[in-house]
Design a protein around this motif. Structure first.
Motif, PDB file in Angstrom:
ATOM      1  N   SER A 143      36.089  42.864  -8.329  1.00  0.00           N
ATOM      2  CA  SER A 143      37.359  43.081  -9.008  1.00  0.00           C
ATOM      3  C   SER A 143      38.146  41.768  -8.945  1.00  0.00           C
ATOM      4  O   SER A 143      37.870  40.912  -8.103  1.00  0.00           O
ATOM      5  N   LEU A 197      32.291  52.441  -7.771  1.00  0.00           N
ATOM      6  CA  LEU A 197      33.295  51.500  -7.279  1.00  0.00           C
ATOM      7  C   LEU A 197      33.131  51.440  -5.767  1.00  0.00           C
ATOM      8  O   LEU A 197      33.125  52.481  -5.091  1.00  0.00           O
ATOM      9  N   PHE A 240      34.675  43.958 -14.676  1.00  0.00           N
ATOM     10  CA  PHE A 240      36.113  44.253 -14.658  1.00  0.00           C
ATOM     11  C   PHE A 240      36.859  43.472 -15.741  1.00  0.00           C
ATOM     12  O   PHE A 240      36.550  42.306 -16.005  1.00  0.00           O
ATOM     13  N   GLY A 244      42.158  44.043 -13.895  1.00  0.00           N
ATOM     14  CA  GLY A 244      41.650  44.927 -12.859  1.00  0.00           C
ATOM     15  C   GLY A 244      41.780  46.407 -13.179  1.00  0.00           C
ATOM     16  O   GLY A 244      41.395  47.255 -12.376  1.00  0.00           O
ATOM     17  N   ILE A 271      37.080  48.764 -16.771  1.00  0.00           N
ATOM     18  CA  ILE A 271      35.717  48.276 -16.546  1.00  0.00           C
ATOM     19  C   ILE A 271      34.943  48.474 -17.834  1.00  0.00           C
ATOM     20  O   ILE A 271      35.011  49.540 -18.452  1.00  0.00           O
ATOM     21  N   VAL A 279      39.657  52.026 -14.474  1.00  0.00           N
ATOM     22  CA  VAL A 279      38.968  51.678 -13.234  1.00  0.00           C
ATOM     23  C   VAL A 279      38.870  52.879 -12.299  1.00  0.00           C
ATOM     24  O   VAL A 279      38.030  52.914 -11.405  1.00  0.00           O
TER      25      VAL A 279
END
Lengths: 173, 450
Positions: B267, B287, B310, B314, B317, B334
């Motif tokens: 990330s 993750l 990413f 952040g 994805i 994410v």
């Protein structure tokens, strides 16, 4: 029938380097010898491989199944080969196997690692459905990293889209 | 082996007084600059004693960096009229104007009493007769190449208005065959310009698909050390590495013992990894929190979901998935949740990597037997641009400023595809082969290190 198969297997071991068509136990498209006949010993060539060995497995069942482009579903010929593999594995219940899934080089690296895993798993699942204990089976994907055939040609790519079953333990003799 | 860059001390050099003229300062258009590269003169830096012609070496590295961007062309030194003897004096600008040098970079190297090198430079706009930037670095003598890259970055930044990418490194896979014909895949590392190559892993197992952490202190890669593809984290300073999701007792997060784990990307804050892990039901995006060691599954589709990357904010994805048949690209929050498809062209899309600028996603497309490297709008409009088309393409890697892409290029060889790493700019120009001996693939481009 069995005797005949052994004779052919013996020949194929002798002629392995000449790229002869392997015994009728391997399915159709490729004209490539089995790669994993490493347990042959000189004294056994005339009689065929020693029963229970990897060479015997390759000769009687065929060690690999092939897949269509970008697919991981078994073909009719592949299921046929796996049925023979299951028969052999059920006859030699002390053996363990490693199934390696492989891809042709016409795909990206990570995609092919995933696709190779699917191919190995498809072969494993079919063997399990035929009574082979899942505890005897390990799978691995080599993606496009371990081609059987190195040329950049449709023929080679077809050969490299496979799942290869290797005897990983419990071989007698 | 020192893998981590040592900090350099930097001092800003005050401008030599000049008569200001009311004209546009020199500016390089980063999007169109390749059409008419800016001529820059880079005389050998002045050796102010005891530096063994390091001044010429440094000027050479700077010139090669700037030329490799495609935005600059260096003026042949045989055309030079003025012989710069003192870099604290104003140059005779007319001497540089007549040989069409829009920019002039002059510098000096001095060995200090403590043995360290003092490297100073001034960048001049020859038309405005103004200093554009001047800096001075102090560093250990063996770091002279790094200083040269820093100077090139400063010049690039001042003239284009965007951050440079020359003081960076590239980790890649060195490919070959062993003595028995077995495939060899080793991680190797080099400076961005190909200098200082070294191996990170040995030939006893395959190492694939490296990715840098934002601090450039660590990488992730896919190792076959344990017999199958397994995500590893490798610390570049200590050389220590660990399997993250191994099925054996050493792994930190237990996963299906028969499942593989693939390439992991950090990330933007470096605290988490996005990674595809094989479960009974196929490959799904996960993750992984590097501190808590908590592993969370983000996708649950029966199709394979692989190659996560990413967004630079952040929050999202991108990954590739075969959920609609052939492989396509999808973006999801994410924290999981619904994935939106962002690739819509014909063919199979794989290997998405989000641009550090956030607006684009690089991808590989396979269609009609051809491979393409392209970029697509991250917003989902489907608008895409092809930057390179050829026999084989894989693993795009962005320069830290998002202007250049490194990628694996394959060409048909006698024994299968032969792989090399090439670069191309965002406009699809300036296609260049990276100077690596032997076959290579899977480039990972380090961030700029301050």
């Amino acid at each position: 029938m069995k005797f005949k198969l052994f004779m052919i297997a013996g020949m194929s071991a002798v002629l392995a380097a000449c790229a002869s068509t392997p015994p009728a136990t391997t399915e159709a498209p490729p004209s490539e010898p089995p790669q994993t006949t490493r347990t042959d010993t000189p004294g056994t060539v005339d009689q065929g491989p020693v029963p229970g060995t990897e060479a015997h497995f390759v000769a009687t069942a065929g060690d690999r199944v092939f897949y269509d482009l970008d697919r991981s579903t078994l073909t009719a010929a592949g299921r046929e080969t796996l049925r023979r593999q299951a028969d052999w594995l059920n006859a030699y219940p002390g053996t363990d196997i490693l199934i390696a899934g492989n891809c042709d080089e016409r795909g990206t690296r990570e995609y092919n690692l995933a696709l190779g895993a699917r191919r190995a798993n498809a072969a494993r699942d079919y063997l399990v459905s035929l009574g082979v204990s899942p505890s005897r089976i390990q799978t691995v994907s080599y993606g496009k990293e371990r081609p059987t055939c190195r040329e950049s040609s449709e023929r080679c790519w077809a050969l490299n889209r496979n799942a290869i079953t290797m005897i990983s333990g419990g071989v007698t003799g | 082996m020192t893998l981590i860059f040592r900090l350099l001390s930097v001092l800003i050099l005050l401008s030599v007084p000049s008569a200001a003229l009311a004209q546009q300062p020199l500016q390089v258009d980063i999007a169109r600059g390749h059409l008419e590269p800016t001529p820059i003169a880079i005389p050998d830096f002045i050796d102010a004693g005891g530096t063994d012609s390091r001044g010429a070496d440094i000027a050479g590295v700077i010139a090669a960096d700037l030329e490799s961007s495609g935005l600059f062309t260096t003026v042949d030194e045989r055309a030079f009229i003025e012989d710069i003897q003192d870099f604290n004096l104003r140059p005779r600008f007319q001497d540089w104007r007549v040989i069409n040098a829009d920019a002039l970079l002059i510098g000096q190297v001095t060995r200090q009493n403590d043995g360290r090198l003092l490297v100073g430079f001034r960048l001049w706009d020859t038309r405005l007769q103004e200093q554009m930037v001047g800096l001075q670095f102090v560093t250990a003598p063996e770091n002279w190449r790094r200083v040269a890259h820093r100077v090139a970055d400063a010049v690039y930044e001042r003239l284009t208005g965007e951050s440079g990418y020359f003081d960076t490194r590239v980790i890649y896979v060195s490919e070959g065959l062993g003595p028995r014909g077995e495939p060899v895949r080793r991680l190797a590392m080099m400076d961005q310009d190909g200098a200082n190559p070294s191996f990170l892993t040995d030939r006893s197992y395959w190492s694939l698909l490296p990715n840098y952490s934002p601090s450039a202190q660590q990488i992730t890669y896919v190792s076959f050390l344990d017999g199958q593809a397994t995500t590893y984290v490798y610390d570049l300073e200590s050389g220590r590495q660990e399997a993250l999701f191994a099925s054996g007792g050493t792994g930190l997060a237990r996963v299906d013992p028969d499942g593989q784990s693939l390439s992991a990307r950090f990330s933007p804050n470096g605290e988490q990894l996005a990674v595809s892990i094989e479960l009974q039901a196929g490959h799904d995006i996960h993750l992984f929190d590097l501190r808590s060691r908590n592993l969370r599954r983000l996708t649950e589709h029966p199709a394979d979901d692989v190659e996560p990357s990413f967004a630079p904010d952040g929050d999202r994805i991108v990954f590739s998935s075969s959920r609609s048949g052939g492989s396509q690209l999808y973006v999801m929050p994410v924290n999981g949740g619904e994935a939106q498809r962002v690739s819509f062209g014909e063919g199979r899309y794989t290997a998405p990597v989000w641009s550090p600028r956030g607006d684009l996603i690089a991808f590989v497309k396979q269609h009609n037997g051809q491979f393409s490297l392209g970029v697509v709008d991250a917003g989902g409009s489907g608008e895409e641009r092809i930057l390179y088309q050829g026999y084989y393409v894989d693993t795009p890697a962005w320069s830290p400023n998002g202007r250049v892409i490194l990628f694996t290029r394959g060409d048909r060889g006698r024994e299968g595809t032969e792989y090399e790493i090439w670069s191309v700019d965002l406009a699809g120009f300036n296609l260049r082969r990276m100077p690596i001996s032997g076959q290579s693939s899977d480039p990972a481009w380090s961030p700029l290190i301050e």
